[in-house]
Design a protein around this motif. Sequence first.
Motif, mmCIF file in Angstrom:
data_model
loop_
_atom_site.group_PDB
_atom_site.id
_atom_site.type_symbol
_atom_site.label_atom_id
_atom_site.label_comp_id
_atom_site.label_asym_id
_atom_site.label_seq_id
_atom_site.Cartn_x
_atom_site.Cartn_y
_atom_site.Cartn_z
ATOM 1 N N MET A 110 0.835 -1.205 0.000
ATOM 2 C CA MET A 110 0.000 0.000 0.000
ATOM 3 C C MET A 110 0.865 1.249 0.000
ATOM 4 O O MET A 110 0.570 2.236 -0.663
ATOM 5 C CB MET A 110 -0.912 0.001 1.224
ATOM 6 C CG MET A 110 -2.096 -0.920 1.097
ATOM 7 S SD MET A 110 -3.345 -0.513 2.305
ATOM 8 C CE MET A 110 -2.727 -1.301 3.751
ATOM 9 N N GLN A 111 1.979 1.173 0.775
ATOM 10 C CA GLN A 111 2.838 2.349 0.880
ATOM 11 C C GLN A 111 3.529 2.646 -0.447
ATOM 12 O O GLN A 111 3.644 3.803 -0.848
ATOM 13 C CB GLN A 111 3.883 2.143 1.995
ATOM 14 C CG GLN A 111 4.646 3.380 2.373
ATOM 15 C CD GLN A 111 3.736 4.538 2.772
ATOM 16 O OE1 GLN A 111 2.766 4.339 3.498
ATOM 17 N NE2 GLN A 111 4.000 5.733 2.279
ATOM 18 N N VAL A 114 1.036 4.371 -2.599
ATOM 19 C CA VAL A 114 0.876 5.781 -2.209
ATOM 20 C C VAL A 114 2.084 6.600 -2.661
ATOM 21 O O VAL A 114 1.944 7.700 -3.205
ATOM 22 C CB VAL A 114 0.669 5.889 -0.669
ATOM 23 C CG1 VAL A 114 0.693 7.334 -0.207
ATOM 24 C CG2 VAL A 114 -0.641 5.246 -0.267
ATOM 25 N N MET A 131 -4.730 7.178 0.661
ATOM 26 C CA MET A 131 -4.089 6.474 1.763
ATOM 27 C C MET A 131 -5.112 6.088 2.842
ATOM 28 O O MET A 131 -5.125 4.953 3.314
ATOM 29 C CB MET A 131 -3.001 7.364 2.371
ATOM 30 C CG MET A 131 -2.161 6.650 3.386
ATOM 31 S SD MET A 131 -0.953 7.745 4.113
ATOM 32 C CE MET A 131 -1.972 8.611 5.266
ATOM 33 N N LEU A 134 -7.363 3.308 1.561
ATOM 34 C CA LEU A 134 -6.666 2.015 1.569
ATOM 35 C C LEU A 134 -6.593 1.437 2.974
ATOM 36 O O LEU A 134 -6.697 0.244 3.179
ATOM 37 C CB LEU A 134 -5.244 2.175 1.026
ATOM 38 C CG LEU A 134 -5.110 2.313 -0.484
ATOM 39 C CD1 LEU A 134 -3.676 2.636 -0.862
ATOM 40 C CD2 LEU A 134 -5.551 1.044 -1.179
ATOM 41 N N ARG A 135 -6.402 2.319 3.938
ATOM 42 C CA ARG A 135 -6.268 1.855 5.325
ATOM 43 C C ARG A 135 -7.628 1.461 5.904
ATOM 44 O O ARG A 135 -7.741 0.483 6.631
ATOM 45 C CB ARG A 135 -5.613 2.980 6.158
ATOM 46 C CG ARG A 135 -5.714 2.845 7.655
ATOM 47 C CD ARG A 135 -4.769 1.804 8.210
ATOM 48 N NE ARG A 135 -4.848 1.762 9.655
ATOM 49 C CZ ARG A 135 -5.631 0.944 10.329
ATOM 50 N NH1 ARG A 135 -6.400 0.080 9.702
ATOM 51 N NH2 ARG A 135 -5.645 0.963 11.657
#
Lengths: 257, 249
Positions: A110-111, A114, A131, A134-135
């Motif tokens: 995910m990072q 981003v 972000m 996604l979280r």
Amino acid sequence: MIAFAVAVVANTDFVIILLTFIFALVLGKSLQGRILHAIEHSWVAIPVLFSLGIFNTFSKGSPDAIITTFQLLGFTVNVYQEGLRFFAMIMLRGICAVLIITTFTSSMTMQEFVDGLRDIHLPETMVSLVMLILRYAPLIFEEAATVRTAQTLRGLHLGTKKSRFAAAAAMLGMIFIRSYDRGLALYEAMSLRGFKSKIQFRKTGLQKKEYVLLATCIVLCIAIWIIIELWLPIDIESYIITWIWRSISGLLSGSRV
Amino acid sequence: MDYSVAVEFKDVSFQYQHGSKGFLMEDLSFLIPQGTKFAIAGPNGAGKTTLLKLIVGLNVPSSGEIRVFNKTVSKETIDEIRREVGFVFQNPDNQVFATTVYEDVAFGPRNLGLPENEVEEIVYDALMKMGMEEWKDYSPFNLSFGQKKRVAIAGVLAMDPKMLIFDEPFANLDLPTTIALIKLLNEIIQEKELAILFASHDQRFHKWSENLLVLNRGKMIFCGTTVEGMQNQMVKDALGDLSELDELL
């Protein structure tokens, strides 16, 4: 990744779409075996794309460029050359774009995703929103599952359309309230750690080797495109359209005149 | 500056109206000495979280004065106070928001405008303290509740606070996780000489503190040492008697 997907969707040339797609998959770590994972998760898009595009085949084009005509439920249906091309384009663009996005997202964290958005200079607010989505999206799904389980355990029957609708409405309301509360709590927690209006990210950027890789890909793409356009004896576009038409006519063979 | 007092409440009142429900907290006055552990106790709805939020300016008192490290809580001082006071919420999912553990812990130091190499050092230090350095690249979604709690605490420690506030720090944690967390916090408190303020309805944890304040429906019914508080009949009436539970089980 987004740039590749946009390039695929924005283009009208079959060859360029295919080339972009191939290079995107190579760049997207597809060699790590993620391509199968991507195909597995992309097939659901095919019926959607098919239903979006198929009607063009029968409605888009000039009357002097009709490929064939057949009867369907008492109606005469024409298959137009332009419509077929348009349909092929929608399918190709859609499948390529979905495959590119699925391959990339399934081969990165995910990072990294981003960071990638920031590397292509998307506005910070948009990156922050992505972000947070996604979280928190998985948490919202978890909460939805919990609410559904609680409803079922208390004897909810989803037999009729009315009961399904009522249950879905109750669940949506509950999720909205919980999400609102969570948003409020999250804002409080962030403001206590110095948040003003913008999330501060780590400074990233494309590495030198990434620029080299990108430039190599572009040069290779142009070279292959020139070779195909100038020296290749077959017309890829016609080849694809013919193949699609054969598949469709195979499906419709029972009702053809 | 006199830092012997971490927090001081002077005749603080707070009220809010939410629909038909109202809440009133009246004339609270007490001191929290620096370097000590202070517990806020009370049954559900007593106003524990409300009181904690008053200290960091998330709630604004209707009258009275709150001083934190000799600064009156106000719009002008709130940023400075929030840098000195770390707040750990009950539910870490409402606090740990970034896509990786590292990024979440780095959020606070980056907001302080620190250079990235310094941020990195602080983040590793905070994660090491909480035993979470191996999880730095993980998504918080893949962590257990106890691990998320540790990340939330690491995020607060990275701000280098003088005081930590916990809202129900041990709620929803199993016993081994609770014990491990208390051990870690004890080490950090000893090392940094922090003041700890925590709200808990669970009487088992009150003895962790030196001082106890008991609230019931917004009213302070006791403030003193924890040893005295646990003998106080009014406190027992408000919080319930643990021995009664033991008899039932």
